[in-house]
Motif scaffolding. Structure first.
Motif, mmCIF file in Angstrom:
data_model
loop_
_atom_site.group_PDB
_atom_site.id
_atom_site.type_symbol
_atom_site.label_atom_id
_atom_site.label_comp_id
_atom_site.label_asym_id
_atom_site.label_seq_id
_atom_site.Cartn_x
_atom_site.Cartn_y
_atom_site.Cartn_z
ATOM 1 N N PRO A 41 0.782 -1.247 0.000
ATOM 2 C CA PRO A 41 0.000 0.000 0.000
ATOM 3 C C PRO A 41 0.810 1.293 0.000
ATOM 4 C CG PRO A 41 0.136 -0.874 2.222
ATOM 5 C CD PRO A 41 0.888 -1.832 1.347
ATOM 6 N N PHE A 42 2.133 1.208 0.072
ATOM 7 C CA PHE A 42 2.929 2.430 0.230
ATOM 8 C C PHE A 42 3.736 2.742 -1.022
ATOM 9 C CE2 PHE A 42 2.817 0.607 4.653
ATOM 10 C CZ PHE A 42 1.803 1.432 5.098
ATOM 11 N N GLN A 43 3.068 2.789 -2.148
ATOM 12 C CA GLN A 43 3.741 3.090 -3.404
ATOM 13 C C GLN A 43 3.725 4.592 -3.657
ATOM 14 O OE1 GLN A 43 5.318 0.930 -5.137
ATOM 15 N NE2 GLN A 43 4.543 -1.034 -4.419
ATOM 16 N N ASN A 44 4.876 5.146 -3.994
ATOM 17 C CA ASN A 44 5.003 6.558 -4.348
ATOM 18 C C ASN A 44 6.177 6.678 -5.302
ATOM 19 O OD1 ASN A 44 4.927 9.329 -4.543
ATOM 20 N ND2 ASN A 44 5.757 9.693 -2.510
ATOM 21 N N GLU A 46 6.812 8.420 -7.927
ATOM 22 C CA GLU A 46 7.245 9.734 -8.399
ATOM 23 C C GLU A 46 7.607 10.676 -7.256
ATOM 24 O OE1 GLU A 46 4.211 11.258 -10.876
ATOM 25 O OE2 GLU A 46 4.372 9.662 -12.371
ATOM 26 N N LEU A 47 7.567 10.205 -6.023
ATOM 27 C CA LEU A 47 7.869 11.017 -4.849
ATOM 28 C C LEU A 47 7.058 12.309 -4.842
ATOM 29 C CD1 LEU A 47 11.748 10.597 -4.519
ATOM 30 C CD2 LEU A 47 9.934 9.344 -3.353
ATOM 31 N N ASN A 48 5.746 12.140 -4.968
ATOM 32 C CA ASN A 48 4.851 13.288 -4.967
ATOM 33 C C ASN A 48 4.744 13.882 -3.573
ATOM 34 O OD1 ASN A 48 4.172 12.982 -7.714
ATOM 35 N ND2 ASN A 48 2.715 11.362 -7.175
ATOM 36 N N LEU A 49 4.343 15.157 -3.530
ATOM 37 C CA LEU A 49 4.081 15.792 -2.245
ATOM 38 C C LEU A 49 2.801 15.253 -1.638
ATOM 39 C CD1 LEU A 49 4.939 19.504 -3.099
ATOM 40 C CD2 LEU A 49 6.276 17.954 -1.666
ATOM 41 N N ILE A 54 6.268 7.140 4.888
ATOM 42 C CA ILE A 54 6.841 5.824 4.622
ATOM 43 C C ILE A 54 6.944 5.536 3.130
ATOM 44 C CG2 ILE A 54 4.650 4.562 4.677
ATOM 45 C CD1 ILE A 54 6.147 2.324 6.161
ATOM 46 N N THR A 55 6.166 6.244 2.314
ATOM 47 C CA THR A 55 6.200 6.001 0.876
ATOM 48 C C THR A 55 7.496 6.493 0.237
ATOM 49 O OG1 THR A 55 5.083 8.098 0.376
ATOM 50 C CG2 THR A 55 3.695 6.167 0.712
ATOM 51 N N TYR A 56 8.270 7.292 0.951
ATOM 52 C CA TYR A 56 9.549 7.756 0.425
ATOM 53 C C TYR A 56 10.635 6.700 0.578
ATOM 54 C CZ TYR A 56 7.384 12.343 0.149
ATOM 55 O OH TYR A 56 6.545 13.380 -0.164
ATOM 56 N N LEU A 57 10.337 5.627 1.304
ATOM 57 C CA LEU A 57 11.276 4.517 1.430
ATOM 58 C C LEU A 57 11.010 3.508 0.326
ATOM 59 C CD1 LEU A 57 11.119 3.828 5.295
ATOM 60 C CD2 LEU A 57 12.887 5.089 4.053
ATOM 61 N N VAL A 283 2.096 15.609 7.437
ATOM 62 C CA VAL A 283 2.399 15.482 6.007
ATOM 63 C C VAL A 283 2.474 16.860 5.362
ATOM 64 C CG1 VAL A 283 1.538 14.626 3.792
ATOM 65 C CG2 VAL A 283 1.381 13.188 5.819
ATOM 66 N N PHE A 284 1.506 17.735 5.647
ATOM 67 C CA PHE A 284 1.506 19.076 5.068
ATOM 68 C C PHE A 284 2.751 19.862 5.501
ATOM 69 C CE2 PHE A 284 -3.238 18.696 4.508
ATOM 70 C CZ PHE A 284 -3.217 18.875 3.127
#
Length: 352
Positions: A41-44, A46-49, A54-57, A283-284
């Protein structure tokens, strides 16, 4: 006074079982994903804002980290049921509280609070990512409750209320009003911004940004009115934590007027909002700092509009924390005398 033993391990055992069950369940899921299972569930990519921290790992790193956390949860859960001193107390406290905080701050993203807001527009999100965030928040609460129960055991306090023979008033009760006022005022910058946008006033942004935003969403103005009003309404309801009508329904209420407000009727929704606001605020704030110091790539439009676009959300961490503490203060004040140990007294702002 009740002469029954102040501490009974049954509540600690229940919380320990919750920690063990959650650790086994969530650890098994991440083992499945580590072995190339689908649905991580922690896919990111493109490293979006505005994504969960945890998605940055990388998936392998994030999954391995959570497997380790869950394995430690299993060990700690077993240890606090029947302490053998194999695991130091300081490690148990640090692990339980640290994991609870981490699951609230680093796992959820802004979609949790957005889903709560959009529910008022009859738009509901039941995606797997949302279910996963809720599952992690349940884990955070389980670890937090276990930490409280274990702390009561160490202090030899009552398992139900946490009181001891010579307890002094908890500082949250003494500072409850001030904390509540902070929780009431913190969302005002966001509400003012949304009202301004609804009126066509480009507060904190360029007029072109507001026009483009409106053209992308034909009902933009209505949504801004609703979001701003939700903050104002939430602030007014928060006042109930220190007002008479927060303890007894106003007499003009049909059927329930004059009756006492059930404690959990205020505590449960306020706690849910506090958790969602705090995690979204984290997050913000992290995204704002990343854009401000060019830690991530962002287009020039976002850079020029950041103060209006998500600057008001910098107040969300204080809002969420203050709301959570105000809710605890409300609960501590209204819980009354403990039926288990007989300690405590009813503290109410209502004069009877």
């Amino acid at each position: 006074m009740n002469t029954k033993k102040a501490y009974d391990p049954s509540r600690l055992n229940r919380n320990a079982y919750l920690v063990i069950a959650w650790s086994v369940l969530y650890g098994s899921l991440h083992l499945y994903w580590l072995f190339r299972g689908t649905g991580y569930p922690f896919q990111n990519k493109e490293l979006n804002l505005f994504e969960a921290m945890i998605t940055y790992l990388p998936a392998q790193v994030g999954g391995s980290l959570l497997v380790i956390i869950c394995f430690l949860g299993l060990l700690v859960g077993v240890e606090i049921r029947k302490p053998t001193r194999a695991i130091p107390r300081w490690f148990i406290f640090t692990y339980l509280w640290g994991t609870a905080v981490a699951l609230i701050l680093f796992v959820p993203d802004t979609s949790l609070i957005a889903s709560m807001a959009y529910a008022f527009l009859f738009k509901f999100d039941f995606s797997w990512q949302m279910v996963n965030q809720i599952l992690c928040i349940i884990g955070a609460l389980s670890f937090g409750f276990a930490a409280v129960a274990f702390q009561r055991k160490v202090r030899n306090a009552c398992e139900h209320c946490g009181r001891t023979e010579n307890d002094k008033p908890f500082f949250l009760v003494r500072w409850g009003k001030l904390i509540t006022y902070i929780a009431v005022l913190a969302p005002l910058p966001y509400a003012i911004t949304r009202y301004a946008w609804a009126l066509g006033i480009p507060l904190g942004v360029d007029r072109s940004f507001l026009q483009d935003f409106s053209s992308e969403n034909p009902i933009h103005h209505i949504i801004e009115w609703i979001f701003g009003s939700l903050c104002i309404a939430g602030g007014l309801l928060t006042l109930g934590l220190i007002q008479k009508w927060g303890e007894r329904f106003p007499y003009w209420f049909p059927f329930i007027g004059g009756k006492r407000v059930p404690v959990l009727l205020a505590v449960i929704p306020a706690t849910c909002v506090a958790i969602a606001v705090t995690s979204a605020g984290f997050v913000f704030t992290s995204s704002f700092i990343a854009v401000e110091f060019h830690l991530v790539s962002a287009d020039n439009i976002l850079l020029s509009q950041k103060w209006g676009a998500f600057g008001p959300m910098l107040f969300w961490i204080p809002w969420g924390i203050a709301l959570g503490l105000a809710t605890i203060a409300y609960y501590l004040r209204r819980r009354g005398r403990c039926g288990h140990c007989g300690r405590g007294e009813i503290k109410s702002i209502i004069k009877i």
